[in-house]
Motif scaffolding. Sequence first.
Motif, PDB file in Angstrom:
ATOM      1  N   GLU A  55       0.325 152.308  20.699  1.00 16.21           N
ATOM      2  CA  GLU A  55       1.015 153.124  21.689  1.00 16.21           C
ATOM      3  C   GLU A  55       0.192 154.345  22.057  1.00 16.21           C
ATOM      4  OE1 GLU A  55       4.699 154.110  19.721  1.00 16.21           O
ATOM      5  OE2 GLU A  55       5.661 152.336  20.579  1.00 16.21           O
ATOM      6  N   ARG A  56       0.515 154.902  23.227  1.00 15.06           N
ATOM      7  CA  ARG A  56      -0.089 156.144  23.671  1.00 15.06           C
ATOM      8  C   ARG A  56       0.914 157.273  23.425  1.00 15.06           C
ATOM      9  NH1 ARG A  56      -1.436 155.969  29.573  1.00 15.06           N
ATOM     10  NH2 ARG A  56      -2.635 157.772  28.978  1.00 15.06           N
ATOM     11  N   TRP A  57       0.425 158.402  22.946  1.00 15.15           N
ATOM     12  CA  TRP A  57       1.252 159.582  22.737  1.00 15.15           C
ATOM     13  C   TRP A  57       0.506 160.796  23.267  1.00 15.15           C
ATOM     14  CZ3 TRP A  57       6.115 159.994  20.418  1.00 15.15           C
ATOM     15  CH2 TRP A  57       6.645 158.804  19.918  1.00 15.15           C
ATOM     16  N   ALA A  69      -1.572 155.585  18.710  1.00 13.02           N
ATOM     17  CA  ALA A  69      -0.939 155.428  17.401  1.00 13.02           C
ATOM     18  C   ALA A  69      -0.569 153.962  17.206  1.00 13.02           C
ATOM     19  CB  ALA A  69       0.313 156.300  17.299  1.00 13.02           C
ATOM     20  N   ILE A  70      -0.429 153.588  15.963  1.00 14.29           N
ATOM     21  CA  ILE A  70       0.194 152.306  15.626  1.00 14.29           C
ATOM     22  C   ILE A  70       1.550 152.644  15.032  1.00 14.29           C
ATOM     23  CG2 ILE A  70       0.115 150.259  14.163  1.00 14.29           C
ATOM     24  CD1 ILE A  70      -2.907 150.322  14.346  1.00 14.29           C
ATOM     25  N   ARG A  71       2.613 152.223  15.741  1.00 13.57           N
ATOM     26  CA  ARG A  71       3.991 152.530  15.332  1.00 13.57           C
ATOM     27  C   ARG A  71       4.784 151.238  15.224  1.00 13.57           C
ATOM     28  NH1 ARG A  71       9.098 153.597  17.671  1.00 13.57           N
ATOM     29  NH2 ARG A  71       8.275 152.889  19.681  1.00 13.57           N
ATOM     30  N   HIS A  72       5.689 151.215  14.257  1.00 11.60           N
ATOM     31  CA  HIS A  72       6.600 150.088  14.115  1.00 11.60           C
ATOM     32  C   HIS A  72       7.825 150.375  14.967  1.00 11.60           C
ATOM     33  CE1 HIS A  72       9.139 147.001  12.350  1.00 11.60           C
ATOM     34  NE2 HIS A  72       8.041 146.475  11.820  1.00 11.60           N
ATOM     35  N   THR A  73       8.146 149.494  15.903  1.00 14.10           N
ATOM     36  CA  THR A  73       9.202 149.760  16.871  1.00 14.10           C
ATOM     37  C   THR A  73      10.613 149.651  16.286  1.00 14.10           C
ATOM     38  OG1 THR A  73       9.189 147.466  17.605  1.00 14.10           O
ATOM     39  CG2 THR A  73       7.785 149.009  18.812  1.00 14.10           C
ATOM     40  N   VAL A  74      10.742 149.127  15.092  1.00 16.23           N
ATOM     41  CA  VAL A  74      12.057 149.036  14.462  1.00 16.23           C
ATOM     42  C   VAL A  74      12.255 150.186  13.473  1.00 16.23           C
ATOM     43  CG1 VAL A  74      13.588 147.634  13.027  1.00 16.23           C
ATOM     44  CG2 VAL A  74      12.132 146.543  14.749  1.00 16.23           C
ATOM     45  N   SER A  75      11.309 150.378  12.555  1.00 18.85           N
ATOM     46  CA  SER A  75      11.450 151.413  11.529  1.00 18.85           C
ATOM     47  C   SER A  75      10.988 152.785  12.009  1.00 18.85           C
ATOM     48  CB  SER A  75      10.649 151.029  10.286  1.00 18.85           C
ATOM     49  OG  SER A  75       9.249 151.087  10.552  1.00 18.85           O
ATOM     50  N   ASN A  76      10.253 152.843  13.105  1.00 20.62           N
ATOM     51  CA  ASN A  76       9.695 154.080  13.659  1.00 20.62           C
ATOM     52  C   ASN A  76       8.551 154.639  12.808  1.00 20.62           C
ATOM     53  OD1 ASN A  76      10.007 155.348  16.077  1.00 20.62           O
ATOM     54  ND2 ASN A  76      11.456 156.873  15.346  1.00 20.62           N
ATOM     55  N   LEU A  79       1.826 154.254  11.381  1.00 20.72           N
ATOM     56  CA  LEU A  79       0.822 153.875  10.393  1.00 20.72           C
ATOM     57  C   LEU A  79      -0.411 154.751  10.488  1.00 20.72           C
ATOM     58  CD1 LEU A  79       0.156 151.721   8.223  1.00 20.72           C
ATOM     59  CD2 LEU A  79      -0.941 150.417  10.047  1.00 20.72           C
ATOM     60  N   VAL A  80      -0.883 154.974  11.715  1.00 22.30           N
ATOM     61  CA  VAL A  80      -2.103 155.751  11.912  1.00 22.30           C
ATOM     62  C   VAL A  80      -2.109 156.294  13.334  1.00 22.30           C
ATOM     63  CG1 VAL A  80      -3.465 153.739  12.660  1.00 22.30           C
ATOM     64  CG2 VAL A  80      -4.634 155.676  11.610  1.00 22.30           C
ATOM     65  N   THR A  81      -2.756 157.414  13.533  1.00 24.54           N
ATOM     66  CA  THR A  81      -3.036 157.927  14.878  1.00 24.54           C
ATOM     67  C   THR A  81      -4.544 158.035  15.004  1.00 24.54           C
ATOM     68  OG1 THR A  81      -2.872 160.231  14.169  1.00 24.54           O
ATOM     69  CG2 THR A  81      -0.874 159.199  15.034  1.00 24.54           C
ATOM     70  N   TYR A  82      -5.036 157.887  16.243  1.00 22.33           N
ATOM     71  CA  TYR A  82      -6.487 157.939  16.452  1.00 22.33           C
ATOM     72  C   TYR A  82      -6.787 158.415  17.864  1.00 22.33           C
ATOM     73  CZ  TYR A  82      -5.474 153.263  18.286  1.00 22.33           C
ATOM     74  OH  TYR A  82      -4.953 152.197  18.975  1.00 22.33           O
ATOM     75  N   GLU A  83      -7.947 159.020  18.008  1.00 22.46           N
ATOM     76  CA  GLU A  83      -8.351 159.600  19.284  1.00 22.46           C
ATOM     77  C   GLU A  83      -8.631 158.520  20.320  1.00 22.46           C
ATOM     78  OE1 GLU A  83     -11.624 162.281  18.768  1.00 22.46           O
ATOM     79  OE2 GLU A  83     -10.708 163.185  16.985  1.00 22.46           O
ATOM     80  N   MET A  84      -8.388 158.854  21.586  1.00 24.43           N
ATOM     81  CA  MET A  84      -8.752 157.959  22.685  1.00 24.43           C
ATOM     82  C   MET A  84     -10.255 157.695  22.648  1.00 24.43           C
ATOM     83  SD  MET A  84      -6.234 157.226  24.750  1.00 24.43           S
ATOM     84  CE  MET A  84      -4.598 157.745  25.208  1.00 24.43           C
ATOM     85  N   GLY A  85     -10.642 156.497  22.946  1.00 24.44           N
ATOM     86  CA  GLY A  85     -12.057 156.169  23.022  1.00 24.44           C
ATOM     87  C   GLY A  85     -12.691 155.799  21.699  1.00 24.44           C
TER      88      GLY A  85
END
Length: 96
Positions: A55-57, A69-76, A79-85
């Motif tokens: 996802e984009r945040w 970010a990598i997010r679980h759409t059920v549990s919210n 897992l990790v966030t990372y910079e664009m590019g």
Amino acid sequence: MLLIECPYCGRRPEIEFHHGGEAHIARPEDPDALSDEAWANYLYMRANTKGWRHERWMHAAGCRRWFNAIRHTVSNEILVTYEMGTETPPLPTVGD
Ligand SMILES: [Zn+2]
């Protein structure tokens, strides 16, 4: 309250962020060559995944920068966030 790790500012409350939808959707190379239906699919149709997804945040009340970010759409769970590019981390497999 959900805490989200901004890759630039660190961990902050969710109210400081805006969700930007599904990440890594490639823009068509030649939009003029697309049919109206294909263009509408690019603009509006998303996978609506149940489980882990990229996802984009945006840190709207902070640095105002976009990140992924990598997010679980059920549990919210995020897992990790990372910079664009930067390199895209793989989604967890079932059981992770
Ligand atoms: Zn930030």
